[in-house]
Write an enzyme that holds these catalytic residues in place. Structure first.
Site, PDB file in Angstrom:
ATOM      1  N   SER A   7       0.637  -1.225   0.119  1.00 24.19           N
ATOM      2  CA  SER A   7      -0.085   0.015   0.103  1.00 24.19           C
ATOM      3  C   SER A   7       0.889   1.305  -0.011  1.00 24.19           C
ATOM      4  CB  SER A   7      -0.699   0.140   1.186  1.00 24.19           C
ATOM      5  OG  SER A   7      -1.125  -1.224   1.719  1.00 24.19           O
ATOM      6  N   PRO A 190       4.084   8.754   2.024  1.00 24.61           N
ATOM      7  CA  PRO A 190       4.524   8.131   0.799  1.00 24.61           C
ATOM      8  C   PRO A 190       5.899   7.532   0.963  1.00 24.61           C
ATOM      9  CG  PRO A 190       3.368  10.154   0.345  1.00 24.61           C
ATOM     10  CD  PRO A 190       3.749   9.953   1.842  1.00 24.61           C
ATOM     11  N   ALA A 191       6.298   6.303   0.184  1.00 24.28           N
ATOM     12  CA  ALA A 191       7.580   5.829  -0.042  1.00 24.28           C
ATOM     13  C   ALA A 191       8.171   5.367   1.097  1.00 24.28           C
ATOM     14  CB  ALA A 191       8.614   6.845  -0.778  1.00 24.28           C
ATOM     15  N   ARG A 192       7.340   4.951   2.214  1.00 20.37           N
ATOM     16  CA  ARG A 192       7.814   4.567   3.623  1.00 20.37           C
ATOM     17  C   ARG A 192       8.558   5.428   4.224  1.00 20.37           C
ATOM     18  NH1 ARG A 192       4.520   1.522   2.059  1.00 20.37           N
ATOM     19  NH2 ARG A 192       4.681  -0.715   1.810  1.00 20.37           N
ATOM     20  N   LEU A 193       8.510   6.774   4.179  1.00 19.71           N
ATOM     21  CA  LEU A 193       9.010   7.749   4.929  1.00 19.71           C
ATOM     22  C   LEU A 193       8.111   8.385   5.957  1.00 19.71           C
ATOM     23  CD1 LEU A 193      12.110   8.569   4.923  1.00 19.71           C
ATOM     24  CD2 LEU A 193      11.442  10.784   3.669  1.00 19.71           C
TER      25      LEU A 193
END
Ligand SMILES: Cc1cc2nc3c(=O)[nH]c(=O)nc-3n(C[C@H](O)[C@H](O)[C@H](O)COP(=O)(O)O)c2cc1C
Length: 213
Positions: A7, A190-193
């Site tokens: 996700s 977003p982008a696991r940050l």
């Protein structure tokens, strides 16, 4: 079995939290309730939290319970004091609770010490429950091995016959308060940050820090 779904988290961000972590948790619970209601008839699980306890030999165990109250002193839930969790809490009151609201992409972690709620509070809550719930929680020897479903149903029936009017709250069923000393508010990004804000009770003050995701 492979579980490869990914996700993307982009529903919010977390820059600052309320001065009191309890108020922040209240705000997020209110958001979770609103979001649940907006999806249709409430399932009532926005206040479910995974409660982790540890046995006296260091084995952690976790299960969901429902958060039934929240104030500046802590998080309240109700259960059987003779259950597995009850025994673990009595032997080692250190515990953790975790909330996850997928639709908001938010997680909250809470750590603290568990205390029993006063009997009067447990009475009040027990008697506010529907009769069927009172009978089930009073009759069920939670966490113990039972012979069959039928045996369990007979226990409930027996209790119902013994108490045709009010069901008394058994001494072994009641409330606990998780008195917190650590919170972490997590917002998926977003982008696991992701955003992670930790709030730790330090010398009587809540100290806020940001953690790497
Ligand atoms: C969403 C959800 C909410 C639950 N709420 C409670 C609760 O408030 N109190 C409780 O004793 N058990 C609750 N349960 C059942 C517990 O997860 C667990 O099965 C039970 O308390 C026995 O746990 P133990 O053997 O570790 O003591 C709930 C289960 C689910 C899935």
């Amino acid at each position: 079995m492979e579980l490869q779904t990914r996700s993307e988290y982009s529903r919010g961000q977390l820059e600052a939290v309320a001065a009191s972590p309890m108020s922040q948790l209240q705000d997020w619970l209110a958001d979770a309730e609103r979001s649940e209601l907006s999806r249709g008839p409430a399932t009532g699980d926005f206040n479910a939290m995974c409660l982790s306890t540890v046995s006296d030999n260091g084995q952690p165990s976790a299960r969901f319970v429902l958060l039934r109250g929240l104030n500046q002193s802590g998080l309240h839930f109700y259960t059987n004091y003779l259950s597995r969790k009850g025994h673990e809490i009595e032997a080692n009151p250190r515990a953790a609770a975790t909330f996850w609201w997928p639709e908001l992409q938010r997680q909250v972690r809470v750590e603290g010490i568990i205390e029993r709620l006063p009997a009067a509070e447990s009475d009040e809550y027990f008697h506010s429950r529907p009769r069927d719930s009172q009978l089930a929680s009073a009759a069920s020897p939670q966490s113990q091995i039972v012979e069959s479903r039928l045996q369990l149903e007979l226990m409930v029936e027996e209790l119902a016959v013994a108490h045709p009017a009010e069901v008394p709250r058994p001494n072994h069923w009641g409330g606990y308060c998780l008195v917190p000393h650590y919170f972490e508010f997590w917002q998926g990004r977003p982008a696991r940050l992701h955003d992670r804000i930790a709030i730790t009770l330090t010398d009587g003050e809540w100290l806020t820090t940001r953690l790497a995701p």
